[in-house]
Design a protein around this motif. Sequence first.
Motif, mmCIF file in Angstrom:
data_model
loop_
_atom_site.group_PDB
_atom_site.id
_atom_site.type_symbol
_atom_site.label_atom_id
_atom_site.label_comp_id
_atom_site.label_asym_id
_atom_site.label_seq_id
_atom_site.Cartn_x
_atom_site.Cartn_y
_atom_site.Cartn_z
ATOM 1 N N LYS A 267 0.833 -1.195 0.000
ATOM 2 C CA LYS A 267 0.000 0.000 0.000
ATOM 3 C C LYS A 267 0.874 1.253 0.000
ATOM 4 C CE LYS A 267 -2.311 0.898 3.741
ATOM 5 N NZ LYS A 267 -3.305 0.789 4.830
ATOM 6 N N LEU A 268 1.981 1.202 0.728
ATOM 7 C CA LEU A 268 2.912 2.332 0.745
ATOM 8 C C LEU A 268 3.559 2.527 -0.625
ATOM 9 C CD1 LEU A 268 4.721 1.678 4.134
ATOM 10 C CD2 LEU A 268 3.244 3.623 3.624
ATOM 11 N N LEU A 269 4.038 1.436 -1.207
ATOM 12 C CA LEU A 269 4.750 1.530 -2.477
ATOM 13 C C LEU A 269 3.813 1.828 -3.643
ATOM 14 C CD1 LEU A 269 7.396 -1.327 -2.144
ATOM 15 C CD2 LEU A 269 7.657 1.102 -1.679
ATOM 16 N N ALA A 270 2.523 1.572 -3.454
ATOM 17 C CA ALA A 270 1.571 1.877 -4.520
ATOM 18 C C ALA A 270 1.427 3.380 -4.722
ATOM 19 C CB ALA A 270 0.208 1.266 -4.191
ATOM 20 N N ASN A 271 1.836 4.155 -3.716
ATOM 21 C CA ASN A 271 1.682 5.613 -3.785
ATOM 22 C C ASN A 271 2.999 6.348 -4.019
ATOM 23 O OD1 ASN A 271 -1.138 5.506 -3.221
ATOM 24 N ND2 ASN A 271 -0.675 5.172 -1.063
ATOM 25 N N VAL A 272 4.017 5.621 -4.507
ATOM 26 C CA VAL A 272 5.287 6.301 -4.765
ATOM 27 C C VAL A 272 5.113 7.261 -5.934
ATOM 28 C CG1 VAL A 272 6.730 4.449 -3.865
ATOM 29 C CG2 VAL A 272 6.095 4.442 -6.276
ATOM 30 N N GLY A 284 3.947 10.178 11.917
ATOM 31 C CA GLY A 284 2.495 10.123 11.830
ATOM 32 C C GLY A 284 1.936 10.292 10.439
ATOM 33 N N GLU A 285 2.761 10.671 9.467
ATOM 34 C CA GLU A 285 2.289 10.769 8.083
ATOM 35 C C GLU A 285 2.027 9.376 7.493
ATOM 36 O OE1 GLU A 285 4.894 14.834 7.153
ATOM 37 O OE2 GLU A 285 5.345 12.963 6.126
ATOM 38 N N ASN A 286 2.575 8.344 8.114
ATOM 39 C CA ASN A 286 2.308 6.975 7.680
ATOM 40 C C ASN A 286 0.929 6.552 8.176
ATOM 41 O OD1 ASN A 286 4.892 6.143 6.422
ATOM 42 N ND2 ASN A 286 5.712 6.576 8.466
ATOM 43 N N THR A 294 8.363 5.529 12.362
ATOM 44 C CA THR A 294 9.417 5.376 11.364
ATOM 45 C C THR A 294 9.312 6.468 10.303
ATOM 46 O OG1 THR A 294 8.150 4.033 9.770
ATOM 47 C CG2 THR A 294 9.170 2.875 11.619
ATOM 48 N N SER A 295 10.357 6.587 9.507
ATOM 49 C CA SER A 295 10.315 7.400 8.291
ATOM 50 C C SER A 295 10.567 6.478 7.106
ATOM 51 C CB SER A 295 11.366 8.510 8.331
ATOM 52 O OG SER A 295 10.943 9.551 9.187
ATOM 53 N N GLY A 312 12.377 1.425 -1.662
ATOM 54 C CA GLY A 312 12.706 2.445 -0.678
ATOM 55 C C GLY A 312 13.281 1.842 0.585
ATOM 56 N N VAL A 313 13.421 2.694 1.593
ATOM 57 C CA VAL A 313 13.974 2.253 2.875
ATOM 58 C C VAL A 313 13.074 2.711 4.007
ATOM 59 C CG1 VAL A 313 16.353 2.309 2.027
ATOM 60 C CG2 VAL A 313 15.415 4.308 3.175
ATOM 61 N N VAL A 314 13.159 1.979 5.115
ATOM 62 C CA VAL A 314 12.404 2.287 6.330
ATOM 63 C C VAL A 314 13.396 2.375 7.474
ATOM 64 C CG1 VAL A 314 10.571 1.529 7.883
ATOM 65 C CG2 VAL A 314 10.421 1.013 5.434
#
Length: 342
Positions: A267-272, A284-286, A294-295, A312-314
Amino acid sequence: MAGLTDRRRQEVLRAIVADYIHSQEPVGSKSLLERHQLNVSSATIRNDMAVLESEGLIAQQHASSGRIPTEKGYRQFVDHIHDLKPLSAAERRAILCFLEDGVDMEDVLRRSVQLLSQLTRQAAVVQIPTLKVSRVKHCEVVALGPMRLLLVLITDSGRVDQRNVELDDSLDADEVIQLRDLLNSALVGKSLREASSSLAQLAVDVPPNIQGALAKSARRLIETLVEQPSDRLILTGTSHLTRSARDFPSGLPSVIEALEEQVVVLKLLANVPDLGNVSVLIGGENEDAELQETSIVATAYGSDGHPLGGLGVVGPTFMDYPGTISKVSAVARYVSRVLAGE
């Protein structure tokens, strides 16, 4: 004068973020003056820090301590990054050589996250392209025996999928070639979803000697590769997060568990963003609660100008943002070059 004051306070914020990332210790006004050429008095620095604190950009853990950046402070710092340190010529050559040694697309992507994790000392993740966004380049048909075939599907993204087909009747070498040519006539240049109707039509008008083999091959392709396309991830380097375990108040295991749940990361990578751009999500933006300590720095890779997936990286919120953004961007660029055959 107000503009000069704002610029100076931005410099103070930048210095606090840089020092905290380096030391992971609260930053005081004295150390700022010693480490940075701010050309103002300690009283001015203390006043600037008080203003930054009132604006929610830095915080004081207790009365006698220095300041640490807040998530809002990190966001302002990231939004004002204008210059990224370029990789050295040696680093660029090393990245390209390492990726070029990949034997296929998945190996290249596996190498990319290994490299990214080593470069950033963070957890790294990459999305393997799905057949939804790929088009068929070739379908090879290999006889494994008189009654068994291997279908090897190669896409324009470099993905290779293999499926076995059990036959009711044997095929000779010429019939295997005939079957291969018919499948390619329906598949090449199309996504499998687009090609499904062509495969179905082939089964209607086909030479009787290979009709059964073609019907089984088409059904196998449709059932396993069209109706059930799967998103997959490669994740590595979660052990690097243990160095920052104390910076995850909810506990590191919950962060790692969230990363290992593919749906969350997909879901995160779908919005790159588009190719060439990098996104940074801080705390909190996650959207996922387990990742709000995390960032995440992510971008897209692709071929022929089209994105194929994200990588990406976490890491903790105090990561080296300029260096991480630069490395994520560079690795994505080189992955795209290698997949494009440049």
